[in-house]
Write a protein that holds these residues in place. Structure first.
Motif, mmCIF file in Angstrom:
data_model
loop_
_atom_site.group_PDB
_atom_site.id
_atom_site.type_symbol
_atom_site.label_atom_id
_atom_site.label_comp_id
_atom_site.label_asym_id
_atom_site.label_seq_id
_atom_site.Cartn_x
_atom_site.Cartn_y
_atom_site.Cartn_z
ATOM 1 N N GLY A 24 14.570 7.275 2.310
ATOM 2 C CA GLY A 24 15.387 7.512 1.137
ATOM 3 C C GLY A 24 15.476 6.345 0.178
ATOM 4 N N ILE A 25 14.833 5.213 0.474
ATOM 5 C CA ILE A 25 14.887 4.060 -0.421
ATOM 6 C C ILE A 25 13.521 3.889 -1.088
ATOM 7 C CG2 ILE A 25 15.244 1.573 -0.606
ATOM 8 C CD1 ILE A 25 17.123 1.724 1.747
ATOM 9 N N TYR A 26 13.527 3.875 -2.423
ATOM 10 C CA TYR A 26 12.301 3.807 -3.205
ATOM 11 C C TYR A 26 12.410 2.694 -4.245
ATOM 12 C CZ TYR A 26 11.503 8.447 -1.262
ATOM 13 O OH TYR A 26 11.330 9.501 -0.391
ATOM 14 N N LEU A 27 11.280 2.076 -4.549
ATOM 15 C CA LEU A 27 11.178 1.174 -5.690
ATOM 16 C C LEU A 27 10.626 1.957 -6.868
ATOM 17 C CD1 LEU A 27 9.765 -2.177 -4.256
ATOM 18 C CD2 LEU A 27 11.781 -1.955 -5.721
ATOM 19 N N CYS A 28 11.170 1.718 -8.069
ATOM 20 C CA CYS A 28 10.683 2.454 -9.241
ATOM 21 C C CYS A 28 10.557 1.550 -10.459
ATOM 22 C CB CYS A 28 11.589 3.651 -9.541
ATOM 23 S SG CYS A 28 13.259 3.247 -10.099
ATOM 24 N N ARG A 64 8.995 11.515 -8.460
ATOM 25 C CA ARG A 64 8.175 12.618 -7.925
ATOM 26 C C ARG A 64 7.919 12.430 -6.432
ATOM 27 N NH1 ARG A 64 3.130 13.417 -11.883
ATOM 28 N NH2 ARG A 64 2.378 14.453 -9.988
ATOM 29 N N ALA A 65 7.714 11.169 -6.017
ATOM 30 C CA ALA A 65 7.511 10.900 -4.596
ATOM 31 C C ALA A 65 8.775 11.266 -3.811
ATOM 32 C CB ALA A 65 7.157 9.426 -4.392
ATOM 33 N N ALA A 66 9.941 10.890 -4.349
ATOM 34 C CA ALA A 66 11.196 11.200 -3.677
ATOM 35 C C ALA A 66 11.426 12.712 -3.596
ATOM 36 C CB ALA A 66 12.365 10.525 -4.385
ATOM 37 N N LEU A 67 11.126 13.403 -4.690
ATOM 38 C CA LEU A 67 11.292 14.865 -4.676
ATOM 39 C C LEU A 67 10.384 15.506 -3.630
ATOM 40 C CD1 LEU A 67 11.453 15.513 -8.532
ATOM 41 C CD2 LEU A 67 13.298 15.903 -6.902
ATOM 42 N N LYS A 68 9.168 15.005 -3.531
ATOM 43 C CA LYS A 68 8.242 15.557 -2.536
ATOM 44 C C LYS A 68 8.706 15.262 -1.105
ATOM 45 C CE LYS A 68 3.388 15.270 -1.104
ATOM 46 N NZ LYS A 68 2.062 14.641 -1.364
ATOM 47 N N ASP A 69 9.219 14.055 -0.879
ATOM 48 C CA ASP A 69 9.607 13.646 0.461
ATOM 49 C C ASP A 69 10.881 14.316 0.937
ATOM 50 O OD1 ASP A 69 7.442 11.959 0.400
ATOM 51 O OD2 ASP A 69 8.621 10.132 0.078
ATOM 52 N N LEU A 70 11.861 14.416 0.047
ATOM 53 C CA LEU A 70 13.227 14.736 0.477
ATOM 54 C C LEU A 70 13.736 16.081 0.021
ATOM 55 C CD1 LEU A 70 14.784 11.228 -0.273
ATOM 56 C CD2 LEU A 70 13.969 12.078 1.929
ATOM 57 N N PHE A 71 13.148 16.637 -1.028
ATOM 58 C CA PHE A 71 13.727 17.854 -1.576
ATOM 59 C C PHE A 71 12.757 19.026 -1.545
ATOM 60 C CE2 PHE A 71 15.821 14.258 -3.709
ATOM 61 C CZ PHE A 71 17.120 14.479 -3.319
ATOM 62 N N ARG A 107 0.820 -1.217 0.000
ATOM 63 C CA ARG A 107 0.000 0.000 0.000
ATOM 64 C C ARG A 107 0.851 1.262 0.000
ATOM 65 N NH1 ARG A 107 -3.982 -0.344 2.946
ATOM 66 N NH2 ARG A 107 -3.845 -2.508 3.593
ATOM 67 N N GLN A 108 2.168 1.121 0.215
ATOM 68 C CA GLN A 108 3.058 2.290 0.170
ATOM 69 C C GLN A 108 3.575 2.576 -1.236
ATOM 70 O OE1 GLN A 108 5.221 0.704 3.988
ATOM 71 N NE2 GLN A 108 5.738 2.868 3.814
ATOM 72 N N PHE A 109 3.272 1.699 -2.178
ATOM 73 C CA PHE A 109 3.646 1.857 -3.575
ATOM 74 C C PHE A 109 5.165 1.997 -3.739
ATOM 75 C CE2 PHE A 109 -0.758 3.919 -3.766
ATOM 76 C CZ PHE A 109 -1.376 2.702 -3.981
ATOM 77 N N TYR A 110 5.657 3.202 -4.021
ATOM 78 C CA TYR A 110 7.084 3.413 -4.309
ATOM 79 C C TYR A 110 7.926 3.511 -3.047
ATOM 80 C CZ TYR A 110 4.239 5.028 -8.151
ATOM 81 O OH TYR A 110 3.261 5.112 -9.103
ATOM 82 N N ARG A 111 7.309 3.929 -1.963
ATOM 83 C CA ARG A 111 8.053 4.204 -0.734
ATOM 84 C C ARG A 111 8.307 2.932 0.070
ATOM 85 N NH1 ARG A 111 4.416 8.529 -1.561
ATOM 86 N NH2 ARG A 111 5.404 10.587 -1.454
ATOM 87 N N THR A 112 9.346 2.969 0.878
ATOM 88 C CA THR A 112 9.628 1.910 1.852
ATOM 89 C C THR A 112 9.785 2.566 3.220
ATOM 90 O OG1 THR A 112 12.045 1.994 1.800
ATOM 91 C CG2 THR A 112 10.963 0.752 0.031
ATOM 92 N N PRO A 113 9.735 1.783 4.304
ATOM 93 C CA PRO A 113 9.951 2.376 5.631
ATOM 94 C C PRO A 113 11.374 2.888 5.835
ATOM 95 C CG PRO A 113 8.858 0.253 5.801
ATOM 96 C CD PRO A 113 9.332 0.383 4.394
ATOM 97 N N ALA A 114 12.306 2.440 4.997
ATOM 98 C CA ALA A 114 13.691 2.900 5.099
ATOM 99 C C ALA A 114 13.808 4.253 4.410
ATOM 100 C CB ALA A 114 14.631 1.887 4.454
#
Length: 473
Positions: free
Chosen positions: A442-446, A466-473, A433-440
């Motif tokens: 900065g680590i994403y599946l793409c 886009r998820a990483a950019l939203k989360d981290l940047f 249900r987290q799709f691209y994100r993981t609990p770790a």
């Protein structure tokens, strides 16, 4: 170390279309990107090579790209890097045993005309979907975002989230239209009685009418080369020939975007993946594999139905019932005696791939995951059924059984070319249900193990970035 710096904003693992798309999306945001590929050449599922004889260029994995010309790749200046799309006269042919063939034309009306008594029913099914498509594209490309047109998206969902068997039974009366539905839906690599097999078929049909099913001139490798050149123009860095066994071997980064399957992520991320999440990824299911053949031919395929020569892709399997039986076989761990065969004939429309007067062809059928069985005889019998004399045209063939595909590309677990089963559960929760994100952090599946799933469209990489950019940047 082969890196230009000690720290990046993002490191992308894998240079398939999704990895390249992720890198481009991050680089477009002005961030420093490193992309790492284990093999010496980039491309993942979009590579080309001389697999049979010198001068005969074959697409090693994928070959036909309906999703690529529909995806965000459209907005990228790939033509200036040498990518040219070649459109066959018709996207698809589906020959039948009576010597006729069903042609999926770019035109809705022309397609309907060769469906006999089901002509009007085809227009009534596909016409509203085509009319609504401009309002729906963004929602289909980003399936779990808030739709721009909620009512249209809801109606579309009710129309397509069905089984192919349901659509064939309730929408049509004749075998021609039902066979067309079966071949399109079989791209889902699901039993045709399963939801959402119809969604795959209907979307592919919509794209055939709106965009076409093209090849890349000169081979699919040119898709990867164009994407890589664009990434480099944005300042992205690419390193090849470096298999990643652990994240610990990589330079520091705020984000790691992994164009790999959940199984590989568990290996390279190691203890960074919490136990609970590890269990969810371990339960992720992989589907049937494929046995793939490539041929160098002395001439074009001698189809009984000459109209097949107008199409870049040909579906070989006859009736809906026969195709459904074949797909059920692979799902249940059996090798079909009369498998459904997906065939591409690029040199009818792109002469750069073979010596003058010669041709190539590419085909595969679905088999149980991890199969070691060579399906050459069964596949070629299906081609001979609709093109007598085909075997006399063969100069040389290349065969890859399902088990060997994973050795060539680690993402093809057991020969599964879709990145995992796309049944209803894994269609909606891909891979969790987290799709691209993981609990770790900065680590994403793409990879295609994330929404919207299989196909060469780069959307999994684009949306993960886009998820990483939203989360981290």
């Amino acid at each position: 170390m082969p890196f230009s710096r000690q720290e990046y904003d993002a490191v992308v693992i894998g240079s398939g279309p999704n990895g390249l798309s992720a890198g481009i999306t991050i680089a477009e945001a002005g961030r420093a990107v490193l992309l790492i590929e284990g093999q010496e050449t980039i491309g993942g599922g979009v590579r080309s090579a001389e697999l049979t004889l010198p001068g005969f260029l074959h697409d090693v994995c994928s070959s036909v790209y309906p999703m690529a010309v529909w995806s965000p790749f459209r907005r990228l200046p790939l033509a200036q890097y040498g990518l040219e799309w070649v459109h066959p006269v018709a996207p698809l042919a589906h020959p039948l045993d009576d010597g006729s063939t069903v042609i999926l034309e770019r035109s809705l009306e022309q397609t309907a005309q060769n469906l006999g008594a089901d002509a009007g029913r085809y227009v009534r099914l596909m016409g509203p979907l085509l009319s609504a498509w401009p309002r729906l594209e963004s929602s289909v490309q980003s399936p779990f975002s808030i739709p721009a047109h909620p009512l249209a998206a809801m109606r579309f969902g009710f129309s397509v989230l069905r089984s192919a068997s349901s659509v064939a039974k309730h929408a049509f009366r004749g075998e021609r239209a039902r066979a067309l539905v079966a071949g399109l839906a079989a791209h889902a690599v699901l039993p045709l009685e399963r939801v959402p097999s119809a969604a795959f078929g209907l979307v592919l049909g919509i794209i055939a009418h709106t965009q076409g099913w093209p090849f890349a001139r000169g081979g699919s490798q040119n898709i990867a080369h164009a994407l890589a050149k664009h990434l480099a123009s944005l300042g992205g860095e690419i390193v090849t020939g470096m298999p990643v066994a652990s994240l610990e071997q990589l330079p520091r980064a705020r984000a790691f975007l992994c164009d790999i399957t959940p199984r590989q992520l568990l290996t390279i991320a190691g203890s960074r993946v919490p136990a609970g999440f590890r269990g969810k990824l371990e339960s992720y299911q992989y589907g049937p594999g494929v046995c793939k053949l490539d041929w160098a031919l002395d001439g074009p395929i001698p189809w009984k139905a000459r109209e097949c020569g107008r199409a870049g892709t040909v579906h070989l399997g006859g009736t809906f019932a026969e195709i459904a039986y074949s797909e059920r076989d692979a799902w249940c761990g059996r090798h079909s005696e009369r498998p459904f065969v997906l065939l591409a004939q690029p040199t009818l429309f792109d002469s750069t791939r073979a010596p003058a007067g010669k041709h190539t062809a590419w085909a595969y059928c679905h088999v149980p995951n991890g199969s070691t069985l060579d399906m050459t005889d069964a596949i070629e019998k299906q081609i001979e059924r609709f093109a007598p004399g085909f075997r006399r045209r063969i100069l040389k063939r290349s065969v890859r059984v399902a088990a060997s595909l994973e050795g060539y590309n680690p993402n093809l677990i057991g020969g599964d070319i879709g990145g995992g089963v796309a049944d209803l559960r894994q269609f909606l929760l891909r891979p969790t249900r987290q799709f691209y994100r993981t609990p770790a952090k900065g680590i994403y599946l793409c990879s295609s193990s994330t929404p919207p799933g299989p196909g060469v469209h780069g959307l999994c990489g684009h949306l993960a970035a886009r998820a990483a950019l939203k989360d981290l940047f």
